[in-house]
Motif scaffolding. Structure first.
Motif, short mmCIF file in Angstrom:
data_model
loop_
_atom_site.label_atom_id
_atom_site.label_comp_id
_atom_site.label_asym_id
_atom_site.label_seq_id
_atom_site.Cartn_x
_atom_site.Cartn_y
_atom_site.Cartn_z
N GLN A 77 -2.37 -4.89 35.19
CA GLN A 77 -3.62 -5.63 35.01
C GLN A 77 -3.61 -6.53 33.78
OE1 GLN A 77 -5.99 -1.80 36.21
NE2 GLN A 77 -7.44 -3.48 36.16
N ARG A 78 -2.50 -6.57 33.06
CA ARG A 78 -2.41 -7.48 31.92
C ARG A 78 -2.20 -8.90 32.43
NH1 ARG A 78 -2.42 -5.58 26.62
NH2 ARG A 78 -2.82 -7.80 26.31
N VAL A 79 -2.96 -9.84 31.89
CA VAL A 79 -2.88 -11.24 32.29
C VAL A 79 -2.98 -12.13 31.06
CG1 VAL A 79 -3.91 -10.84 34.57
CG2 VAL A 79 -5.38 -11.42 32.62
N GLU A 80 -2.60 -13.38 31.25
CA GLU A 80 -2.84 -14.39 30.22
C GLU A 80 -3.30 -15.67 30.89
OE1 GLU A 80 -0.83 -14.76 26.31
OE2 GLU A 80 0.08 -16.54 27.22
N LEU A 81 -4.32 -16.30 30.30
CA LEU A 81 -4.86 -17.56 30.78
C LEU A 81 -4.48 -18.66 29.80
CD1 LEU A 81 -6.76 -15.28 31.92
CD2 LEU A 81 -8.60 -16.95 31.86
N ALA A 82 -4.21 -19.84 30.33
CA ALA A 82 -4.02 -21.04 29.51
C ALA A 82 -5.05 -22.06 29.96
CB ALA A 82 -2.61 -21.59 29.66
N TRP A 83 -5.89 -22.49 29.02
CA TRP A 83 -7.01 -23.40 29.34
C TRP A 83 -6.92 -24.60 28.42
CZ3 TRP A 83 -12.65 -21.09 29.79
CH2 TRP A 83 -13.48 -22.00 30.46
N TRP A 84 -6.54 -25.75 28.98
CA TRP A 84 -6.38 -26.98 28.21
C TRP A 84 -7.53 -27.92 28.51
CZ3 TRP A 84 -4.68 -29.51 24.30
CH2 TRP A 84 -4.51 -30.90 24.32
N MET A 85 -8.21 -28.37 27.47
CA MET A 85 -9.32 -29.32 27.61
C MET A 85 -8.93 -30.62 26.92
SD MET A 85 -12.63 -26.88 27.26
CE MET A 85 -12.55 -25.14 27.74
N GLU A 86 -8.50 -31.56 27.74
CA GLU A 86 -7.90 -32.78 27.23
C GLU A 86 -8.88 -33.62 26.41
OE1 GLU A 86 -5.27 -36.55 28.91
OE2 GLU A 86 -6.05 -35.02 30.27
N GLY A 87 -10.14 -33.64 26.84
CA GLY A 87 -11.11 -34.51 26.16
C GLY A 87 -11.26 -34.20 24.69
N SER A 88 -11.31 -32.93 24.33
CA SER A 88 -11.46 -32.52 22.94
C SER A 88 -10.15 -32.06 22.32
CB SER A 88 -12.49 -31.40 22.84
OG SER A 88 -12.11 -30.29 23.65
#
Length: 231
Positions: A77-88
């Motif tokens: 159940q271990r996970v990692e998310l990568a969330w890139w917000m280009e505008g900021s």
């Protein structure tokens, strides 16, 4: 009273940036029973916190209960998310646990709650209605999106006849108007699963400021700490 960790405010501020409109998709990495990695994109639906515990936020998304990632999450159940917000120019890497709650009518079972998953445990102790939340998220989606859960085969399985797709439902209305609508709604709801992420570590990189900044948020037990890092 406990306060929300600063990284939640950082994500909400980044999402409110005019140039980040619609930046609600993150990449989710899992591993299977053979420790092979798998990654896919998912849509962020909302934050969720137990009553009176804003310091224990979870991220809400969804999945088809027949996808391989559900099997993978039963293995780990271990996970990692990568969330890139280009505008900021913000990047959030979020590590933690995932939890799957399927329909009570599905053959799949919920993933267990890990011992370190304090937020999930608090929600359970408060009698949180998982299925009501699952249906709330399902009903918030467009008729076209709901139709994606009526596909007769598991996502990622071989498609022998592409022309068959032409006969698949295009929409699942909230209020069924026919027996066919009712059948499609039942199938979609059965395949639709709630998916939650409980973060325990967030690596936030700010490339939109000079000099660049990088902050590590880490949960130890139920308390959050912050540490500046070299970008």
């Amino acid at each position: 009273m406990a306060a929300a960790p600063r990284w939640v405010e950082a994500i909400n501020k980044a999402l409110s940036h005019p140039d980040n409109k619609g930046k609600i998709i993150y990449q989710v990495a899992t591993v299977d029973a053979h420790n092979a990695p798998h990654v896919r994109s998912q849509v962020h639906r909302a934050f969720l916190t137990p009553k009176g515990r804003p310091d224990l936020p979870l991220l809400v998304t969804s999945t088809d209960v027949r996808t391989p990632k559900v099997t993978q999450l039963h293995a780990s159940q271990r996970v990692e998310l990568a969330w890139w917000m280009e505008g900021s120019q913000d990047q959030f890497r979020i590590s933690g646990f995932a939890y799957i709650f399927p329909s009570p009518l599905a053959t799949a079972r919920p993933t267990p709650v890990p011992p370190e998953a304090f937020a999930l445990k608090v929600l359970e102790s408060q009698g949180f209605d998982w299925d009501a939340k699952r249906l709330e998220v399902f009903n918030s989606m467009s008729p076209g999106m709901r139709a994606s859960w009526t596909v007769p085969y598991p996502p990622g399985s071989p498609l022998e006849n592409p022309d068959e797709q032409k006969d698949w439902p295009r929409e699942v209305p909230t209020e069924p108007q026919s027996d066919e609508d009712r059948k499609n709604l039942e199938v979609a709801q059965r395949n639709f699963a709630l998916m939650l992420f409980e973060p325990v570590e967030i690596d936030w990189v700010q490339l939109g400021v000079q000099p660049n900044r990088r902050t590590l948020f880490k949960r130890d037990g139920e308390k959050w700490s912050e540490q500046l890092l070299v970008p």
